[in-house]
Enzyme design. Structure first.
Site, PDB file in Angstrom:
ATOM      1  N   THR A   1       0.730  -1.527  -0.063  1.00  0.00           N
ATOM      2  CA  THR A   1       0.026  -0.037  -0.086  1.00  0.00           C
ATOM      3  C   THR A   1       0.975   1.420  -0.322  1.00  0.00           C
ATOM      4  O   THR A   1       0.503   2.411  -0.106  1.00  0.00           O
ATOM      5  CB  THR A   1      -1.099   0.069   1.212  1.00  0.00           C
ATOM      6  OG1 THR A   1      -0.330  -0.128   2.224  1.00  0.00           O
ATOM      7  CG2 THR A   1      -1.662  -1.063   1.336  1.00  0.00           C
TER       8      THR A   1
ATOM      9  N   TYR B   1       0.902   2.001  -8.523  1.00  0.00           N
ATOM     10  CA  TYR B   1       0.150   1.539  -6.808  1.00  0.00           C
ATOM     11  C   TYR B   1      -1.329   0.743  -7.722  1.00  0.00           C
ATOM     12  O   TYR B   1      -2.136   0.391  -7.558  1.00  0.00           O
ATOM     13  CB  TYR B   1       0.116   2.628  -5.988  1.00  0.00           C
ATOM     14  CG  TYR B   1      -1.200   1.845  -5.142  1.00  0.00           C
ATOM     15  CD1 TYR B   1      -0.950   0.754  -4.061  1.00  0.00           C
ATOM     16  CD2 TYR B   1      -2.195   2.938  -4.815  1.00  0.00           C
ATOM     17  CE1 TYR B   1      -2.019   0.465  -3.366  1.00  0.00           C
ATOM     18  CE2 TYR B   1      -3.192   2.321  -3.910  1.00  0.00           C
ATOM     19  CZ  TYR B   1      -3.107   1.652  -3.678  1.00  0.00           C
ATOM     20  OH  TYR B   1      -3.963   0.827  -2.493  1.00  0.00           O
TER      21      TYR B   1
END
Ligand SMILES: NC(=O)c1ccc[n+]([C@@H]2O[C@H](COP(=O)([O-])OP(=O)(O)OC[C@H]3O[C@@H](n4cnc5c(N)ncnc54)[C@H](OP(=O)(O)O)[C@@H]3O)[C@@H](O)[C@H]2O)c1
Length: 288
Positions: free
Chosen positions: A72, A134
């Site tokens: 994350t 991401y």
């Protein structure tokens, strides 16, 4: 229901575990590097294809898999691209295929960063177009779930915060409590989500046996700066310590969407997301 949760040691995972404790569901939760001290905790690296299959098919055989484990750190994903792809995209594909083999429902926790942030208040039908690695890997994960699972939910959320693990809100609280000045950007809009609110939304989707894409986030679009000012007011901190700044001054590696706020109308018919002030009052109660 027998539920298998990946990312049990994460910010969302911990809240989900606490919520499920008060229900009749049977929960198994995985962790990787941060030991999870609960009954039915399972150590698992989700990139280990064989181990994932063994746990899902032979050991647990769940009715539902809530897949929250992910790499994350947005800036690290930009640098450690291989690791980001393996965890967020490849491992998700393997979990999706394995879930389908045992006819389990797959719930994939995804992100507002699948959008480019040019529009804001994104609905489930809006076009995705990530601007950092991401976001790209999480979108790959979404596609793998859609392609491989007959029964799935994709639950996109935004800036998770809570009391039980370090995050943006706890950093702000620690700085302001100790009287330190902080620079907060005024030109980024999000839908901050208290982890317990997200856990309640996911449980509601499970219990209503919903299907498809849902935006599961906090109930309001707000700038980072306004969020911090609201937090300071509710916690009784000195607002003068919060210095407004802009995102061009941030030393980020990855680009961030300008406005990735999420439209939560669809989930509101199933479970109403918390408004910012209500969520921050809850956070205050938990941190006391
Ligand atoms: N945080 C946010 O603001 C945010 C915003 C939008 C969407 N999301 C999404 O929401 C979900 C939950 O986020 P979160 O903030 O709760 O995450 P988090 O606190 O950063 O925790 C990440 C979790 O993933 C696990 N994990 C990482 N690599 C793993 C691996 N190789 N094998 C097994 N487990 C691994 C970690 O385990 P260990 O800690 O035990 O290593 C941890 O439980 C994620 O899918 C994320 O993409 C988060």
């Amino acid at each position: 229901m027998k539920i298998l949760l990946t990312g049990g040691s994460g910010l969302f995972g911990r809240a989900f575990i606490d919520l499920i404790k008060g229900t009749l569901h049977e929960l198994y939760a995985t962790y990787n590097q941060n030991l999870l001290n609960i009954e039915n905790a399972i150590s698992l690296d989700i990139t280990d294809v064989k181990q994932v299959k063994k746990i899902i098919i032979e050991k647990i055989t769940p009715d539902i898999i809530v897949h929250a484990a992910a790499f994350t750190n947005v800036d690290k994903c930009e640098v450690e691209k291989n690791k980001a792809y393996e965890i967020n995209a490849k491992a998700t594909e393997n979990i999706a295929k394995t879930a389908n083999k045992i006819h389990a429902k797959m719930i994939y926790i995804s992100t507002d960063y699948v959008f480019d942030g040019e529009k804001g208040m994104y609905s489930e039908e809006d076009e995705t177009d990530p601007i950092n690695y991401y976001g790209s890997t999480k979108l790959e994960g979404e596609k793998a779930v859609i392609e491989n699972c007959n029964d799935y939910i994709i639950a996109r959320t935004s800036v998770i915060y809570g009391a039980n693990k370090k995050n943006f809100a706890t950093w702000v609280i620690n700085e302001l409590k100790d009287g330190r000045k902080i620079n907060i950007i005024t030109d980024q809009w999000v839908s901050p989500t208290l982890n317990i609110d997200l856990a309640e939304q996911i449980l509601a989707l499970i219990e209503k046996d919903e299907y498809g894409i849902f935006h599961t986030a906090g109930g309001e679009r707000i700038s980072r700066y306004d969020f911090v000012i609201k937090l300071a007011e509710i916690f009784g901190f000195n607002k003068e310590l919060v210095n407004p700044t802009t995102s061009d001054k941030m030393k980020w590696i990855a680009r961030r969407p300008r406005d990735s706020s999420l439209n939560v109308s669809k989930i509101s018919n199933i479970k109403k997301p918390y408004k910012v002030s209500y969520a921050l009052e809850k956070l205050k109660e938990m941190i006391k």
